[in-house]
Design an enzyme around this catalytic site. Sequence first.
Site, short mmCIF file in Angstrom:
data_model
loop_
_atom_site.label_atom_id
_atom_site.label_comp_id
_atom_site.label_asym_id
_atom_site.label_seq_id
_atom_site.Cartn_x
_atom_site.Cartn_y
_atom_site.Cartn_z
N HIS A 52 -13.10 0.42 -14.69
CA HIS A 52 -11.78 0.32 -15.29
C HIS A 52 -11.04 1.65 -15.14
O HIS A 52 -11.63 2.68 -14.81
CB HIS A 52 -11.90 -0.07 -16.76
CG HIS A 52 -12.40 -1.47 -16.97
ND1 HIS A 52 -12.49 -2.06 -18.21
CD2 HIS A 52 -12.83 -2.40 -16.08
CE1 HIS A 52 -12.95 -3.30 -18.09
NE2 HIS A 52 -13.17 -3.53 -16.81
N GLU A 54 -9.89 3.75 -17.22
CA GLU A 54 -10.37 4.84 -18.06
C GLU A 54 -11.52 5.59 -17.39
O GLU A 54 -11.55 6.82 -17.39
CB GLU A 54 -10.83 4.29 -19.41
CG GLU A 54 -9.72 3.64 -20.23
CD GLU A 54 -9.59 2.15 -20.02
OE1 GLU A 54 -9.24 1.43 -20.97
OE2 GLU A 54 -9.83 1.69 -18.87
N ALA A 163 18.86 -25.10 2.31
CA ALA A 163 18.77 -25.72 3.63
C ALA A 163 20.06 -26.48 3.90
O ALA A 163 20.73 -26.96 2.97
CB ALA A 163 17.58 -26.68 3.72
N ALA A 164 20.40 -26.60 5.19
CA ALA A 164 21.58 -27.36 5.59
C ALA A 164 21.26 -28.85 5.56
O ALA A 164 20.11 -29.27 5.35
CB ALA A 164 22.02 -26.94 6.98
N THR A 197 6.43 -28.83 1.89
CA THR A 197 6.72 -27.54 2.52
C THR A 197 5.76 -27.27 3.66
O THR A 197 6.15 -26.77 4.73
CB THR A 197 6.65 -26.41 1.48
OG1 THR A 197 7.69 -26.59 0.52
CG2 THR A 197 6.83 -25.04 2.13
N ARG A 208 2.78 -10.28 5.38
CA ARG A 208 2.90 -9.56 6.64
C ARG A 208 3.25 -8.10 6.36
O ARG A 208 3.96 -7.78 5.41
CB ARG A 208 4.00 -10.18 7.52
CG ARG A 208 3.75 -11.63 7.90
CD ARG A 208 4.80 -12.13 8.87
NE ARG A 208 6.16 -12.02 8.34
CZ ARG A 208 6.74 -12.95 7.59
NH1 ARG A 208 6.07 -14.03 7.23
NH2 ARG A 208 7.99 -12.78 7.16
N GLU A 267 6.59 -20.58 -3.94
CA GLU A 267 7.50 -20.68 -2.80
C GLU A 267 7.73 -22.14 -2.44
O GLU A 267 8.00 -22.50 -1.30
CB GLU A 267 6.95 -19.90 -1.61
CG GLU A 267 6.82 -18.40 -1.86
CD GLU A 267 6.62 -17.59 -0.60
OE1 GLU A 267 7.00 -18.07 0.50
OE2 GLU A 267 6.08 -16.47 -0.70
N THR A 271 11.79 -29.93 -5.30
CA THR A 271 11.15 -31.00 -6.07
C THR A 271 10.04 -30.45 -6.96
O THR A 271 10.02 -30.68 -8.18
CB THR A 271 10.60 -32.09 -5.15
OG1 THR A 271 11.66 -32.63 -4.35
CG2 THR A 271 9.96 -33.21 -5.96
N ALA A 273 9.33 -27.24 -7.63
CA ALA A 273 9.81 -26.15 -8.49
C ALA A 273 10.56 -26.69 -9.71
O ALA A 273 10.38 -26.20 -10.83
CB ALA A 273 10.69 -25.21 -7.69
#
Length: 337
Positions: A52, A54, A163-164, A197, A208, A267, A271, A273
């Site tokens: 730990h 300490e 998203a489009a 997803t 990354r 991420e 739906t 989330a």
Amino acid sequence: MDYTVAMQRAIALSQKGLGKTSPNPIVGAVIINSDGQVVGEGFHDRMRSPDHAEVVAINAAGVKAKGATMVLTLEPCNHTGATGPCSKAIADAGISKVVYAVNDPNLKAAGGAQALREMGVQVESGVLESEAAYANRAWLTKIEKSRPFFTWKVATTLDGKVAATDGTSKWISNEKSRNDVQSLRRQADAILVGTNTVITDDPHLIPRGDFPGFTANPLRVVCGEQELPTSSKIFDNAGPTLQVKSKDLAVLVAELNKTGVNHVLVEAGPTLATAMLKLGLLDELVTYQAPSLLGQGKSFVTDFGASTIDQRLVLDHISSEVIDGDVKSTYAIGKAQ
């Protein structure tokens, strides 16, 4: 003596342990002599050692620990687990005073302050308590709510689209924002997405970039009932993967609790989330808002039951910064519920 500067250093040290301590808390410790000079410091890094913070600081200070003051972010533990009680290690080292920020809410480990007093060590608590608690919010939430802390990450346009209408979403945020997300991933213990997803984007979910000191990648978690291609990137050997084949979020939480993770970066798409939002499972929202408009497309949140302005979910703004034109903002969700 004013211990503010030493505690600020201890908090900064503790954050070096983000993503490295699960299921333990992040903790930073600084040892100062009677002149206020630092003679030893350390933080908990479970990836490298079970010690730990300490004990790491005591080992760094050596004989200079005797008669010194230890400043740390969390009350020293008072139980034997992978290591012995830190309260005893502190007393054995000859530390004369301990100053800590946050009381340990974990009943299994609590009681260190009282044990120190009984061993003749002076104890002071509450220094920069709110700052230290915020840094350690993931673990503290886990202890309080018996589940991991969930941070929801979203890259969105100014009008809230992810998203489009044709489904394209790469890239809404800029490169610097996407690089910043890698730090969020690296500091999390797990990264959660839904099956849709994985099928649509085939994400790798591995941080990354160059992050020295990390010997393992976060747990990749997929929740949902859809069958996934065996060639999906999340099934490679770059990191562990947990597939929860259920839409029941209680099952998801139970499976995550088995792993011991403190902090989950969500991420997922709208739906999953929003389902988590409706159940009060999301604790924090981090948005990367790009200076662009779509007008139509997929919103980052779907219907969560608000039909009038009075039913809107009001978040607590924590911070904002501009990243090469994108605006990164952090909001607390749990405080508003």
